[in-house]
Design a protein around this motif. Structure first.
Motif, mmCIF file in Angstrom:
data_model
loop_
_atom_site.group_PDB
_atom_site.id
_atom_site.type_symbol
_atom_site.label_atom_id
_atom_site.label_comp_id
_atom_site.label_asym_id
_atom_site.label_seq_id
_atom_site.Cartn_x
_atom_site.Cartn_y
_atom_site.Cartn_z
ATOM 1 N N GLY A 1 25.459 -3.785 2.161
ATOM 2 C CA GLY A 1 25.597 -4.853 3.133
ATOM 3 C C GLY A 1 24.710 -4.718 4.347
ATOM 4 N N THR A 2 23.730 -5.578 4.463
ATOM 5 C CA THR A 2 22.918 -5.695 5.671
ATOM 6 C C THR A 2 22.468 -7.135 5.777
ATOM 7 O OG1 THR A 2 20.947 -4.883 6.836
ATOM 8 C CG2 THR A 2 20.783 -5.063 4.476
ATOM 9 N N ASP A 3 22.164 -7.585 6.968
ATOM 10 C CA ASP A 3 21.676 -8.954 7.120
ATOM 11 C C ASP A 3 20.242 -9.015 7.643
ATOM 12 O OD1 ASP A 3 22.252 -8.186 9.755
ATOM 13 O OD2 ASP A 3 24.086 -9.385 9.837
ATOM 14 N N LEU A 4 19.635 -7.843 7.886
ATOM 15 C CA LEU A 4 18.228 -7.764 8.265
ATOM 16 C C LEU A 4 17.732 -6.384 7.872
ATOM 17 C CD1 LEU A 4 15.735 -8.974 9.715
ATOM 18 C CD2 LEU A 4 16.594 -7.973 11.830
ATOM 19 N N LEU A 5 16.732 -6.336 7.017
ATOM 20 C CA LEU A 5 16.238 -5.067 6.489
ATOM 21 C C LEU A 5 14.885 -4.725 7.096
ATOM 22 C CD1 LEU A 5 16.485 -2.729 4.417
ATOM 23 C CD2 LEU A 5 15.301 -4.221 2.782
ATOM 24 N N CYS A 6 14.797 -3.539 7.695
ATOM 25 C CA CYS A 6 13.543 -3.005 8.218
ATOM 26 C C CYS A 6 13.103 -1.865 7.311
ATOM 27 C CB CYS A 6 13.720 -2.472 9.641
ATOM 28 S SG CYS A 6 14.350 -3.669 10.808
ATOM 29 N N LEU A 7 11.853 -1.893 6.886
ATOM 30 C CA LEU A 7 11.385 -0.908 5.922
ATOM 31 C C LEU A 7 10.429 0.089 6.558
ATOM 32 C CD1 LEU A 7 10.862 -3.186 2.812
ATOM 33 C CD2 LEU A 7 12.707 -1.550 3.239
ATOM 34 N N GLY A 8 10.652 1.370 6.245
ATOM 35 C CA GLY A 8 9.800 2.437 6.757
ATOM 36 C C GLY A 8 9.512 3.456 5.673
ATOM 37 N N GLU A 9 8.665 4.417 5.979
ATOM 38 C CA GLU A 9 8.270 5.436 5.004
ATOM 39 C C GLU A 9 7.964 6.748 5.712
ATOM 40 O OE1 GLU A 9 5.070 6.446 5.714
ATOM 41 O OE2 GLU A 9 4.924 4.771 7.122
ATOM 42 N N MET A 10 7.902 7.792 4.914
ATOM 43 C CA MET A 10 7.471 9.094 5.390
ATOM 44 C C MET A 10 6.850 9.827 4.212
ATOM 45 S SD MET A 10 7.143 11.297 7.772
ATOM 46 C CE MET A 10 6.271 12.825 7.479
ATOM 47 N N GLY A 11 5.667 10.389 4.409
ATOM 48 C CA GLY A 11 5.065 11.148 3.317
ATOM 49 C C GLY A 11 3.662 11.594 3.662
ATOM 50 N N ILE A 12 3.442 12.891 3.708
ATOM 51 C CA ILE A 12 2.096 13.406 3.944
ATOM 52 C C ILE A 12 1.171 12.907 2.828
ATOM 53 C CG2 ILE A 12 0.715 15.519 4.035
ATOM 54 C CD1 ILE A 12 2.428 14.923 6.551
ATOM 55 N N ALA A 13 0.012 12.395 3.227
ATOM 56 C CA ALA A 13 -1.033 11.850 2.339
ATOM 57 C C ALA A 13 -0.782 10.406 1.929
ATOM 58 C CB ALA A 13 -1.264 12.717 1.112
ATOM 59 N N ASN A 14 0.272 9.767 2.451
ATOM 60 C CA ASN A 14 0.504 8.400 1.964
ATOM 61 C C ASN A 14 -0.415 7.358 2.602
ATOM 62 O OD1 ASN A 14 1.789 7.972 4.449
ATOM 63 N ND2 ASN A 14 3.830 7.711 3.576
ATOM 64 N N THR A 15 -1.122 7.684 3.679
ATOM 65 C CA THR A 15 -2.130 6.722 4.145
ATOM 66 C C THR A 15 -3.339 6.715 3.205
ATOM 67 O OG1 THR A 15 -3.120 8.323 5.686
ATOM 68 C CG2 THR A 15 -1.427 6.840 6.573
ATOM 69 N N THR A 16 -3.592 7.831 2.532
ATOM 70 C CA THR A 16 -4.631 7.843 1.493
ATOM 71 C C THR A 16 -4.222 6.950 0.338
ATOM 72 O OG1 THR A 16 -5.271 10.099 2.090
ATOM 73 C CG2 THR A 16 -5.937 9.315 -0.087
ATOM 74 N N ILE A 17 -2.970 7.040 -0.053
ATOM 75 C CA ILE A 17 -2.429 6.190 -1.113
ATOM 76 C C ILE A 17 -2.565 4.715 -0.741
ATOM 77 C CG2 ILE A 17 -0.257 5.532 -2.229
ATOM 78 C CD1 ILE A 17 -1.477 8.169 -3.260
ATOM 79 N N ALA A 18 -2.177 4.374 0.499
ATOM 80 C CA ALA A 18 -2.250 2.983 0.941
ATOM 81 C C ALA A 18 -3.696 2.491 0.946
ATOM 82 C CB ALA A 18 -1.623 2.837 2.324
ATOM 83 N N ALA A 19 -4.612 3.322 1.432
ATOM 84 C CA ALA A 19 -6.022 2.932 1.459
ATOM 85 C C ALA A 19 -6.545 2.670 0.053
ATOM 86 C CB ALA A 19 -6.846 4.014 2.143
ATOM 87 N N ALA A 20 -6.152 3.499 -0.913
ATOM 88 C CA ALA A 20 -6.582 3.294 -2.293
ATOM 89 C C ALA A 20 -6.051 1.973 -2.840
ATOM 90 C CB ALA A 20 -6.117 4.463 -3.157
ATOM 91 N N ILE A 21 -4.814 1.642 -2.500
ATOM 92 C CA ILE A 21 -4.238 0.366 -2.941
ATOM 93 C C ILE A 21 -5.018 -0.802 -2.357
ATOM 94 C CG2 ILE A 21 -2.204 -1.123 -2.672
ATOM 95 C CD1 ILE A 21 -0.515 1.479 -2.938
ATOM 96 N N TYR A 22 -5.321 -0.746 -1.068
ATOM 97 C CA TYR A 22 -6.069 -1.844 -0.443
ATOM 98 C C TYR A 22 -7.476 -1.966 -1.038
ATOM 99 C CZ TYR A 22 -2.341 -1.703 3.065
ATOM 100 O OH TYR A 22 -1.126 -1.730 3.703
ATOM 101 N N TYR A 23 -8.109 -0.847 -1.270
ATOM 102 C CA TYR A 23 -9.450 -0.854 -1.863
ATOM 103 C C TYR A 23 -9.396 -1.470 -3.264
ATOM 104 C CZ TYR A 23 -13.995 1.095 -3.365
ATOM 105 O OH TYR A 23 -15.269 1.276 -3.833
ATOM 106 N N ALA A 24 -8.377 -1.112 -4.035
ATOM 107 C CA ALA A 24 -8.228 -1.665 -5.380
ATOM 108 C C ALA A 24 -7.959 -3.167 -5.356
ATOM 109 C CB ALA A 24 -7.104 -0.938 -6.121
ATOM 110 N N LEU A 25 -7.151 -3.607 -4.408
ATOM 111 C CA LEU A 25 -6.782 -5.024 -4.348
ATOM 112 C C LEU A 25 -7.879 -5.894 -3.744
ATOM 113 C CD1 LEU A 25 -3.063 -4.834 -3.121
ATOM 114 C CD2 LEU A 25 -3.872 -5.305 -5.446
ATOM 115 N N TYR A 26 -8.585 -5.374 -2.743
ATOM 116 C CA TYR A 26 -9.444 -6.230 -1.929
ATOM 117 C C TYR A 26 -10.933 -5.919 -2.028
ATOM 118 C CZ TYR A 26 -4.883 -7.230 0.154
ATOM 119 O OH TYR A 26 -3.575 -7.573 0.344
ATOM 120 N N GLY A 27 -11.289 -4.798 -2.631
ATOM 121 C CA GLY A 27 -12.699 -4.483 -2.800
ATOM 122 C C GLY A 27 -13.362 -4.041 -1.509
ATOM 123 N N GLY A 28 -14.656 -4.365 -1.370
ATOM 124 C CA GLY A 28 -15.434 -3.864 -0.235
ATOM 125 C C GLY A 28 -15.827 -2.425 -0.505
ATOM 126 N N SER A 29 -15.753 -1.590 0.515
ATOM 127 C CA SER A 29 -16.000 -0.167 0.347
ATOM 128 C C SER A 29 -14.745 0.602 0.729
ATOM 129 C CB SER A 29 -17.172 0.288 1.228
ATOM 130 O OG SER A 29 -16.802 0.255 2.597
#
Length: 342
Positions: A157-185
């Motif tokens: 039961g919640t009426d407003l969900l805020c999402l967060g994360e924690m994980g060493i190296a997960n900004t590398t993971i996020a960057a890889a996802i963006y690169y895969a989705l959007y291209g560029g360099s």
């Protein structure tokens, strides 16, 4: 979400995506009607008015409320940390979860200040995902199971969900996802994360380049992007976003990493994250550009890049203020103030 015995695990996710409920436009109309009666000029509260309409649309209530806001933090470890992409060792992920449990982290203070619940989920921290520069992070069954775990995590039961994360190296993971989705360099999407030096930044860019090159043949499918390049927290966050939509719970996204999960869903179906708003724009990497691509204008811009759900939790204060104004302001009639002539 349960797996069909005759289908691949991702087929169940695709089927679920086809069942997402739409916005409750009739509730938005009623909110707008009340807003016209409040003792203020039309539009004078700017985005505060939009926030109430958003809550009404996705709660399906003409009188929206935020009585049980929740921050859900998903924590995972990543094999790509072996590439030297972070300034801190993986042990810090577990140490930070201990700090959350002891009430000592920034997110604890923000949640206490604004009366927000907090749940933290340990996603097999002692079993990091595979190194994405060498092999897929997860197999399809594990990725789908973690997606399902994220869906179940918001039960209670919640009426407003805020999402967060924690994980060493997960900004590398996020960057890889963006690169895969959007291209560029790769360098377009990679940031400094926890504060790597120039050599660490170069390793991070290289890791992202090598990971996307390795998996390139499979990355036209956003769910393959999620399992090959993402981590357990990315899968769980995506599941939580979809579960919230099914249960008519509006979602506030945190920063650079959380938005990667939303970007995967957006790539599957742009309307799938219509119930989400961006709590803030991170100082990390290309978060502002990602939000632009997702059509999300952040509520706050405080130069933050902490994660933990901290920016999303701060945005709850704005949401609560918007609701208080809408629900408790006097109308022109109640205040005996002359309204604008028709």
């Amino acid at each position: 979400m349960t797996f069909s015995p005759t289908a691949l695990p991702f087929d169940d996710i695709r089927a679920l995506m086809a069942q997402l409920p739409p916005a409750a436009e009739e509730c938005v109309d009623l909110v707008r009607a009340r807003d016209r009666e409040l003792v203020k000029p039309a539009g004078a509260l700017g985005r505060m008015e939009d926030i109430v309409e958003w809550l009404a649309a996705w709660q399906g209530r003409s009188q929206p409320a935020v009585l049980r806001p929740l921050v859900a933090v998903f924590a995972g470890n990543h094999g790509v940390a072996a590439q030297g992409v972070s300034a801190y060792p993986q042990a810090v992920t577990r140490q930070m979860l201990d700090t959350f449990a002891a009430g000592g982290a920034a997110i604890n203070q923000i949640c206490a200040t604004f009366d927000i619940g907090l749940k933290v989920f340990d996603l097999a921290l002692d079993l990091p995902t595979a190194d994405i520069t060498q092999e897929p992070a997860l197999d399809e069954k594990a990725a789908a199971a973690t997606f399902a775990f994220g869906m179940e995590a918001i039960a209670g039961g919640t009426d407003l969900l805020c999402l967060g994360e924690m994980g060493i190296a997960n900004t590398t993971i996020a960057a890889a996802i963006y690169y895969a989705l959007y291209g560029g360099s790769a360098q377009d999407w990679v940031g400094r994360g926890t504060g790597v030096d120039d050599a660490g930044f170069a390793r991070k860019v290289s890791a992202v380049e090598r990971a996307v090159a390795l998996h390139k043949a499979h990355l036209s499918d956003p769910l393959e992007v999620m399992r090959r390049l993402g981590g357990r927290e990315i899968c769980a966050l995506a599941g939580a976003i979809i579960a919230a939509r099914m249960e008519r719970i509006p979602v506030i996204l945190d920063g650079y990493v959380v938005t990667a999960a939303a970007a995967i869903l957006h790539a599957l179906d742009p309307s799938s994250i219509d119930h989400c708003i961006a709590g803030h724009v991170s100082a990390e990497g290309a978060h502002a550009e990602v939000l632009r691509r997702l059509g999300k204008k952040p509520l706050l811009d405080l130069g933050m890049r902490l994660g933990e759900g901290s920016g999303a939790a701060l945005a709850v204060a704005v949401v609560k203020a918007a609701l208080a104004c809408h629900n408790d302001m006097a109308t022109f009639e109640q205040a005996k103030v002359a309204s604008k002539p028709n």
